[in-house]
Design a protein around this motif. Structure first.
Motif, mmCIF file in Angstrom:
data_model
loop_
_atom_site.group_PDB
_atom_site.id
_atom_site.type_symbol
_atom_site.label_atom_id
_atom_site.label_comp_id
_atom_site.label_asym_id
_atom_site.label_seq_id
_atom_site.Cartn_x
_atom_site.Cartn_y
_atom_site.Cartn_z
ATOM 1 N N VAL A 179 2.338 19.765 -8.211
ATOM 2 C CA VAL A 179 1.938 18.424 -7.783
ATOM 3 C C VAL A 179 2.960 17.870 -6.804
ATOM 4 N N VAL A 180 2.474 17.277 -5.712
ATOM 5 C CA VAL A 180 3.335 16.544 -4.787
ATOM 6 C C VAL A 180 2.784 15.130 -4.663
ATOM 7 N N ILE A 181 3.643 14.167 -4.869
ATOM 8 C CA ILE A 181 3.274 12.754 -4.778
ATOM 9 C C ILE A 181 3.855 12.208 -3.484
ATOM 10 N N VAL A 182 3.022 11.652 -2.636
ATOM 11 C CA VAL A 182 3.465 11.090 -1.366
ATOM 12 C C VAL A 182 3.557 9.580 -1.525
ATOM 13 N N GLY A 183 4.778 9.063 -1.532
ATOM 14 C CA GLY A 183 5.001 7.637 -1.746
ATOM 15 C C GLY A 183 6.083 7.427 -2.773
ATOM 16 N N GLY A 184 7.072 6.611 -2.448
ATOM 17 C CA GLY A 184 8.243 6.485 -3.307
ATOM 18 C C GLY A 184 8.278 5.257 -4.189
ATOM 19 N N GLY A 185 7.177 4.507 -4.281
ATOM 20 C CA GLY A 185 7.180 3.270 -5.052
ATOM 21 C C GLY A 185 6.840 3.448 -6.512
ATOM 22 N N PRO A 201 4.939 24.041 -2.370
ATOM 23 C CA PRO A 201 3.653 24.434 -2.972
ATOM 24 C C PRO A 201 2.945 23.186 -3.491
ATOM 25 N N ALA A 202 1.650 23.110 -3.267
ATOM 26 C CA ALA A 202 0.915 21.912 -3.663
ATOM 27 C C ALA A 202 -0.525 22.278 -4.002
ATOM 28 N N ASP A 203 -0.859 22.265 -5.303
ATOM 29 C CA ASP A 203 -2.248 22.444 -5.746
ATOM 30 C C ASP A 203 -2.941 21.101 -5.917
ATOM 31 N N LEU A 204 -2.134 20.050 -6.119
ATOM 32 C CA LEU A 204 -2.647 18.693 -6.297
ATOM 33 C C LEU A 204 -1.716 17.745 -5.557
ATOM 34 N N VAL A 205 -2.259 16.987 -4.624
ATOM 35 C CA VAL A 205 -1.486 16.015 -3.857
ATOM 36 C C VAL A 205 -2.006 14.625 -4.188
ATOM 37 N N LEU A 206 -1.089 13.710 -4.509
ATOM 38 C CA LEU A 206 -1.450 12.339 -4.865
ATOM 39 C C LEU A 206 -0.844 11.386 -3.849
ATOM 40 N N LEU A 207 -1.664 10.550 -3.238
ATOM 41 C CA LEU A 207 -1.219 9.601 -2.221
ATOM 42 C C LEU A 207 -0.976 8.242 -2.864
ATOM 43 N N ALA A 208 0.276 7.826 -2.868
ATOM 44 C CA ALA A 208 0.663 6.545 -3.462
ATOM 45 C C ALA A 208 1.354 5.727 -2.382
ATOM 46 N N LEU A 209 0.562 5.290 -1.405
ATOM 47 C CA LEU A 209 1.095 4.651 -0.204
ATOM 48 C C LEU A 209 0.878 3.148 -0.178
ATOM 49 N N GLY A 210 0.455 2.584 -1.280
ATOM 50 C CA GLY A 210 0.261 1.145 -1.339
ATOM 51 C C GLY A 210 -1.139 0.732 -0.932
ATOM 52 N N PHE A 211 -1.325 -0.582 -0.823
ATOM 53 C CA PHE A 211 -2.645 -1.162 -0.582
ATOM 54 C C PHE A 211 -2.549 -2.186 0.539
ATOM 55 N N SER A 212 -3.597 -2.271 1.338
ATOM 56 C CA SER A 212 -3.568 -3.133 2.518
ATOM 57 C C SER A 212 -4.253 -4.476 2.306
ATOM 58 N N GLY A 213 -5.097 -4.588 1.313
ATOM 59 C CA GLY A 213 -5.813 -5.835 1.092
ATOM 60 C C GLY A 213 -6.988 -5.610 0.167
ATOM 61 N N PRO A 214 -7.865 -6.610 0.032
ATOM 62 C CA PRO A 214 -9.017 -6.458 -0.864
ATOM 63 C C PRO A 214 -10.041 -5.473 -0.305
ATOM 64 N N ASP A 215 -10.734 -4.806 -1.202
ATOM 65 C CA ASP A 215 -11.802 -3.887 -0.823
ATOM 66 C C ASP A 215 -12.989 -4.691 -0.288
ATOM 67 N N GLN A 216 -13.460 -4.326 0.891
ATOM 68 C CA GLN A 216 -14.575 -5.055 1.498
ATOM 69 C C GLN A 216 -15.912 -4.333 1.318
ATOM 70 N N GLY A 217 -15.902 -3.215 0.592
ATOM 71 C CA GLY A 217 -17.113 -2.436 0.447
ATOM 72 C C GLY A 217 -18.129 -3.005 -0.525
ATOM 73 N N ASP A 218 -17.729 -3.979 -1.363
ATOM 74 C CA ASP A 218 -18.667 -4.510 -2.358
ATOM 75 C C ASP A 218 -19.533 -5.646 -1.824
ATOM 76 N N GLY A 219 -19.236 -6.143 -0.630
ATOM 77 C CA GLY A 219 -20.050 -7.192 -0.037
ATOM 78 C C GLY A 219 -19.610 -8.602 -0.343
ATOM 79 N N LEU A 220 -18.637 -8.782 -1.226
ATOM 80 C CA LEU A 220 -18.206 -10.124 -1.620
ATOM 81 C C LEU A 220 -17.727 -10.936 -0.424
ATOM 82 N N ILE A 221 -16.834 -10.376 0.363
ATOM 83 C CA ILE A 221 -16.246 -11.103 1.492
ATOM 84 C C ILE A 221 -17.305 -11.416 2.542
ATOM 85 N N ALA A 222 -18.178 -10.448 2.822
ATOM 86 C CA ALA A 222 -19.215 -10.658 3.839
ATOM 87 C C ALA A 222 -20.234 -11.696 3.391
ATOM 88 N N GLN A 223 -20.632 -11.653 2.126
ATOM 89 C CA GLN A 223 -21.662 -12.573 1.642
ATOM 90 C C GLN A 223 -21.184 -14.023 1.645
#
Length: 496
Positions: A285-291, A399-421
């Motif tokens: 396992v390799v984890i990308v992100g130090g937080g 070696p990496a069979d599983l890579v996990l991206l832990a790079l933080g978050f940019s803001g709220p998810d806009q895919g659910d339609g809440l912000i647009a509606q």
């Protein structure tokens, strides 16, 4: 100040952790059960009851730290619990999950180890539950006004509890099947057992808060419809839009976001799954992100039995002491800290390529390569300088069979339609725009927590929840409120 010489005669002593060889074979909290109470009194004695307690300023909740330290020293646990809950709805959460900026602001920390404020807080909170000092506090009468809170993380729960106690009828909408947000499915069980969360949710139910789980606002319920059904709406959905890593090979299978990986492990602990479909067992396992999220992935992978685990941090290894020029007291310094997960990785030597505790500092991912079936097998990295520029001749392959991206978050998810509606305006960085009173451009709709502030700490999330509750209460009444507002929307941590 119970012991005027306590800070001179008593060294700092933290809540001891269970032996690594024992704790990595279970999902229980890493601390030794029952070992905090015998040491917490003398640790509280180390508090100097400063004339100007900078721990207050460092904590966005404004916790009354010298007061409850003194009360713990005198073993007045009921009064200590009252003072603690006066500013913090969920001290057992912050006592386990907050990185304790209050300790960085402790006056004692100018020239010696700070008071163990976080441990004292946790001891008070746990004692309050054990002795019945945290009963439900339903309102004496109802206001007749209704509020919908979208999101059940620390911000949403704090806002809901404050507004319920003020007499409003509150319903919390959560898209997952259980209440808690990232505390439920993002925070591993070994950092905070979910019984603490369940206990608070039951307290809130007894006070009158309603919960609607498995309901995505914007998809299962139209956001505009929700707005017409309630007198006010609080958006506390968090910052769940994860950051991506756009390098060659990203499309290979076996590369996942941390928040695709961690919830599955938590569901195993909840009993929903027998094993995680993304288990690290037997994998490199390799984890990308130090937080902190990366550290959570590290501790989880160790418990799942990974063949090796390495964590990449693009920043250089910080020093062990505060840089007084760049980060003077009482700001929160970037120091080399050994979390429980890093301690486990160090002792078990999970990362042969790392120096000590599974972390490779000043390391940037160049690309991924895979096998004929399109599954990731290697991660190629390069060392970088302080300006994040590649250092020639430093390329390496892990070696990496599983890579996990832990790079933080940019803001709220806009895919659910809440912000647009709701046609909400956004800040340039993608967070929800709001005014000085936490109100969005949509009438009666307020935004708080990471959805509006951006990714932050749990203590700021709770402070946001308490503050937005005061703003909503003011909106629903005659323009006044008795609810505390510990922060303003644009307050930020102390910096040099």
């Amino acid at each position: 100040m119970a012991d005027p010489k306590g800070f001179l005669t008593t060294p700092r002593q933290e809540w001891p952790r269970r032996p690594v060889a024992e704790r990595v074979h279970d999902w229980n909290e890493v601390q030794v059960p029952g070992a905090l109470l015998p040491i917490v009194g003398p640790q509280a004695d180390r508090c100097m009851d400063c004339g100007v307690p900078f721990c207050h300023e460092a904590c966005p909740l404004g916790n009354l730290i010298p007061e409850w330290n003194d009360l713990v020293s005198r073993e007045d646990w009921r009064a200590a619990a009252d003072r603690l809950h006066a500013t913090n709805n969920f001290p057992e959460f912050t006592g386990r999950l907050c990185p304790a900026p209050c300790e960085a602001g402790c006056v004692l920390a100018i020239n010696q180890p700070a008071v163990t404020i976080k441990n004292v807080e946790c001891a008070i909170a746990d004692r309050a539950w054990e002795q019945g000092f945290a009963p439900p506090a339903p309102p004496d009468r109802l206001s007749g006004r209704t509020v919908a809170v979208i999101g059940s993380g620390p911000t949403g729960l704090a806002a809901a509890q404050q507004l319920t106690r003020a007499g409003h009828t509150v319903a919390v909408y959560e898209r997952d099947d259980r209440i808690g947000g990232l505390m439920r499915y993002g925070i591993p069980e070994f950092k905070m057992e979910k019984r603490h969360l369940e206990r608070r949710v039951e307290q809130m139910r007894a006070e009158g808060t309603k919960f609607r789980t498995s309901t995505t606002v914007g998809r299962d319920v139209e956001a505009a419809e929700l707005r017409t059904r309630y007198d006010a709406v609080v958006i506390a959905t968090g910052a769940t839009a994860w950051r991506e890593l756009t390098v060659p090979g990203r499309g290979l299978t076996g590369i996942h976001q941390a928040m695709e990986y961690l919830p599955l492990a938590n569901r195993v602990c909840e009993g929903d799954l027998e094993s995680s479909p993304l288990s690290a067992a037997g994998r490199h396992v390799v984890i990308v992100g130090g937080g902190d999220t990366g550290a959570d992935c590290l501790g989880t992978a160790v418990r799942e039995g990974a063949a090796s685990v390495t964590q990449l941090d693009i920043y250089g290894r910080p020093g062990a002491e505060r840089d007084e020029d760049a980060e003077p007291w009482p700001t929160y310094p970037k120091l080399y800290r050994l979390s429980a997960a890093h301690e486990e990785a160090r002792d078990l030597r999970t990362a042969p390529a790392a120096d000590a505790d599974a972390r490779l500092f000043a390391a940037s991912t160049l690309r991924f390569t895979g096998d004929a079936d399109g599954h990731v097998r290697s991660l190629h990295l390069v060392e970088v300088d302080a300006g994040r520029r590649p250092v020639p001749g430093t390329e390496r392959t892990l070696p990496a069979d599983l890579v996990l991206l832990a790079l933080g978050f940019s803001g709220p998810d806009q895919g659910d339609g809440l912000i647009a509606q709701l046609r909400l305006e956004l800040e340039p960085r993608g967070t929800i725009a709001r005014d000085a009173g936490f109100a969005t451009n949509a009438p009666g709709v307020f935004a708080a927590g990471d959805a509006a502030r951006g990714q932050s700490l749990i203590v700021w999330a709770i402070a946001e929840g308490r503050a937005v509750a005061a703003a909503v209460d003011r909106h629903l009444t005659d323009g006044t409120t008795r609810l505390p507002a510990p922060i303003r929307p644009y307050d930020r941590p102390m910096t040099a």
